[in-house]
Design a protein around this motif. Structure first.
Motif, mmCIF file in Angstrom:
data_model
loop_
_atom_site.group_PDB
_atom_site.id
_atom_site.type_symbol
_atom_site.label_atom_id
_atom_site.label_comp_id
_atom_site.label_asym_id
_atom_site.label_seq_id
_atom_site.Cartn_x
_atom_site.Cartn_y
_atom_site.Cartn_z
ATOM 1 N N ARG A 131 -1.348 -1.718 -25.930
ATOM 2 C CA ARG A 131 -0.558 -0.506 -25.708
ATOM 3 C C ARG A 131 -0.550 0.348 -26.971
ATOM 4 N N VAL A 132 -0.609 1.663 -26.787
ATOM 5 C CA VAL A 132 -0.558 2.583 -27.922
ATOM 6 C C VAL A 132 0.631 3.513 -27.739
ATOM 7 N N ASN A 133 1.163 3.987 -28.873
ATOM 8 C CA ASN A 133 2.303 4.904 -28.794
ATOM 9 C C ASN A 133 1.815 6.342 -28.682
ATOM 10 N N GLU A 134 2.736 7.283 -28.802
ATOM 11 C CA GLU A 134 2.391 8.691 -28.611
ATOM 12 C C GLU A 134 1.376 9.189 -29.629
ATOM 13 N N THR A 135 1.363 8.580 -30.801
ATOM 14 C CA THR A 135 0.431 9.009 -31.852
ATOM 15 C C THR A 135 -0.907 8.304 -31.766
ATOM 16 N N GLY A 136 -1.014 7.352 -30.801
ATOM 17 C CA GLY A 136 -2.268 6.624 -30.649
ATOM 18 C C GLY A 136 -2.319 5.363 -31.468
ATOM 19 N N ASP A 137 -1.212 4.989 -32.158
ATOM 20 C CA ASP A 137 -1.166 3.762 -32.956
ATOM 21 C C ASP A 137 -0.685 2.609 -32.095
ATOM 22 N N THR A 138 -1.102 1.406 -32.473
ATOM 23 C CA THR A 138 -0.652 0.207 -31.773
ATOM 24 C C THR A 138 0.434 -0.468 -32.580
ATOM 25 N N ASP A 139 1.416 -1.001 -31.900
ATOM 26 C CA ASP A 139 2.503 -1.742 -32.530
ATOM 27 C C ASP A 139 2.586 -3.097 -31.842
ATOM 28 N N ALA A 140 2.173 -4.137 -32.533
ATOM 29 C CA ALA A 140 2.176 -5.462 -31.932
ATOM 30 C C ALA A 140 3.595 -5.891 -31.625
ATOM 31 N N ALA A 141 3.773 -6.508 -30.511
ATOM 32 C CA ALA A 141 5.094 -6.970 -30.102
ATOM 33 C C ALA A 141 5.421 -8.294 -30.768
ATOM 34 N N VAL A 142 6.686 -8.559 -30.914
ATOM 35 C CA VAL A 142 7.148 -9.839 -31.435
ATOM 36 C C VAL A 142 7.467 -10.712 -30.229
ATOM 37 N N THR A 143 6.698 -11.778 -30.051
ATOM 38 C CA THR A 143 6.887 -12.654 -28.905
ATOM 39 C C THR A 143 7.149 -14.065 -29.379
ATOM 40 N N ASN A 144 7.443 -14.952 -28.484
ATOM 41 C CA ASN A 144 7.644 -16.357 -28.827
ATOM 42 C C ASN A 144 6.371 -16.968 -29.381
ATOM 43 N N GLU A 145 5.211 -16.317 -29.046
ATOM 44 C CA GLU A 145 3.936 -16.846 -29.524
ATOM 45 C C GLU A 145 3.594 -16.321 -30.908
ATOM 46 N N THR A 146 4.000 -15.043 -31.210
ATOM 47 C CA THR A 146 3.568 -14.420 -32.451
ATOM 48 C C THR A 146 4.681 -14.262 -33.480
ATOM 49 N N ALA A 147 5.952 -14.532 -33.114
ATOM 50 C CA ALA A 147 7.060 -14.333 -34.043
ATOM 51 C C ALA A 147 6.954 -15.296 -35.215
ATOM 52 N N PRO A 148 7.406 -14.875 -36.454
ATOM 53 C CA PRO A 148 7.397 -15.776 -37.619
ATOM 54 C C PRO A 148 8.243 -17.007 -37.323
ATOM 55 N N ALA A 149 7.878 -18.118 -37.991
ATOM 56 C CA ALA A 149 8.592 -19.372 -37.739
ATOM 57 C C ALA A 149 10.064 -19.258 -38.068
#
Length: 422
Positions: free
Chosen positions: A362-380
């Motif tokens: 997904r990209v925002n209005e400016t065309g940049d991507t912002d990775a989501a924080v999920t249970n898989e990717t969140a810091p420990a």
């Protein structure tokens, strides 16, 4: 040879020739016979047809008008019809080539005995079927005999002129006439099916007519034989119900996918058809239309715990993993940030046309991507305590000073007892 003798001989020849011609013509004019002719005139009630008889045959306009009451023929057109009656002067009355417009009880009896189609007007929907007017007589058509398929709403047939076969005719104080449209349709289907079966094969293309729409697909008449177009074979895009792209009686072109032979005579062959197989597969152009890096819009059509499926075009779907949804917060399920039917902007991460897969972010209005924080990717540290390194012993806990003093005192007393005992 005198003039009187010549005149007498001529009259004799003329008299001898006259009976031959009418006799030859009368031989082929019989009720129920099919004739061909040319329309020579029209008026507001009937049309006149030259069929080679002594006078033009007549036909009611209702036989050649469509559902909107518009004429389907014109003066000069050829026409094929059935002789429905012959008056005392030899004039022929014609009807539809599929049925007869009768003019009396005697002809009803004749049609019943010869199993000839008759024409009637549907005047009422009554309990259990339809009331039909045929030759000025009231007839009844049971609901099960109205069509080859069950008709949910019989009122849709009101004021229509249809063809029937007389299945029961009882005379007496009151004439009892029972008719069937289904029997006639099945008879016509059987005749057409003979020709259709000679061409029926996997891969064969047919022009057919949509006869029924169901949740699971559409039935199509190929010519006396019906096949089924499953909802998944209607189009490459998502189709929730066949009525989205088809209508009853619509003419369509289909290809035969499969023929499953019936187990016996009572079970007809099952014929699988397809509309979409005759159209170009959109995945053939997917790599050109959606190369890696392309930014495009799509509609959310389905969500799973691991991500959302985005329809980029009819028949083309990409998958946006939950970690690519740009929420900047922890996401347990895509429905936390997306809804079915929502339009989103996405960038193509990679495409695999052979496996029919497109990965999106997904990209925002400016065309940049912002990775989501999920249970898989969140810091420990955001989800749980850090795990100890494998095979490394846990550090020993510092001794409690009070506990240590008490232990030393106990050890000293035990030593004294041992010394005294010795």
């Amino acid at each position: 040879m005198t003039e009187e003798t010549v005149e007498t001989s001529f009259e004799a020849l003329l008299a001898a020739s006259e009976p031959a011609q009418p006799t030859r013509r009368r031989a082929k004019w019989r009720i129920g016979a099919t004739v061909r002719g040319q329309i020579v005139a029209l008026d507001h009630e009937q049309l006149f047809v030259d069929v080679g008889a002594k006078t033009e045959a007549v036909m009611e306009r209702a036989n050649v008008t469509d559902a909107d009451g518009q004429l389907t023929v014109a003066v000069g057109d050829p026409i094929e019809a059935v002789i429905t009656s012959i008056d005392s002067g030899g004039r022929l009355t014609l009807g539809s080539r599929h049925s007869r417009h009768l003019h009396g009880q005697a002809e009803l009896q004749d049609a019943y005995q010869q199993q000839l189609p008759v024409e009637g007007m549907v005047t009422a929907a009554v309990k259990g079927g339809l009331e039909v007017q045929i030759a000025g007589q009231r007839g009844f058509c049971p609901a099960s005999q109205v069509d080859v398929r069950f008709v949910d709403d019989l009122t849709t047939l009101l004021n229509q002129r249809l063809s029937f076969l007389i299945t029961k005719l009882e005379t007496g104080r009151q004439l009892n006439v029972v008719v069937s449209r289904r029997a006639l349709l099945e008879r016509e289907q059987a005749a057409r099916a003979v020709e259709t079966r000679t061409r029926l094969a996997v891969g064969a293309v047919f022009s057919g007519r949509v006869t029924a729409l169901r949740d699971f697909g559409a039935f199509v008449d190929l010519g006396g034989i019906e096949g089924l177009v499953h909802v998944s074979e209607l189009a490459f895009g998502r189709v929730r119900h066949p009525s989205e792209i088809l209508t009853l009686d619509q003419e369509v072109e289909v290809v035969v996918l499969r023929i499953d032979a019936g187990s016996d005579a009572k079970h007809a062959d099952k014929i699988a058809l397809s509309l979409r197989a005759l159209t170009r597969d959109p995945w053939q152009d997917a790599e050109v239309n959606y190369p890696t890096g392309t930014i495009t819009n799509g509609q959310v059509v389905r969500m799973e715990a691991f991500g959302a499926f985005i329809e980029l075009a009819p028949g083309i779907e990409g998958m946006m993993h939950i970690s690519e949804m740009g929420a900047k917060q922890r996401i347990n399920h895509p429905n936390a940030v997306l809804t079915i039917g929502e339009t989103v902007t996405a960038r193509v991460l990679n495409i695999d046309p052979q496996r029919r897969r497109i990965a999106l972010t997904r990209v925002n209005e400016t065309g940049d991507t912002d990775a989501a924080v999920t249970n898989e990717t969140a810091p420990a540290s955001a989800n749980k305590r850090p795990l100890r390194q494998a095979n490394k012993p846990a550090p020993a806990a510092a001794p409690d000073p009070a506990l240590g003093s008490f232990g030393e005192l106990l050890r000293s007393q035990m030593n004294k007892r041992q010394s005294g005992g010795a």
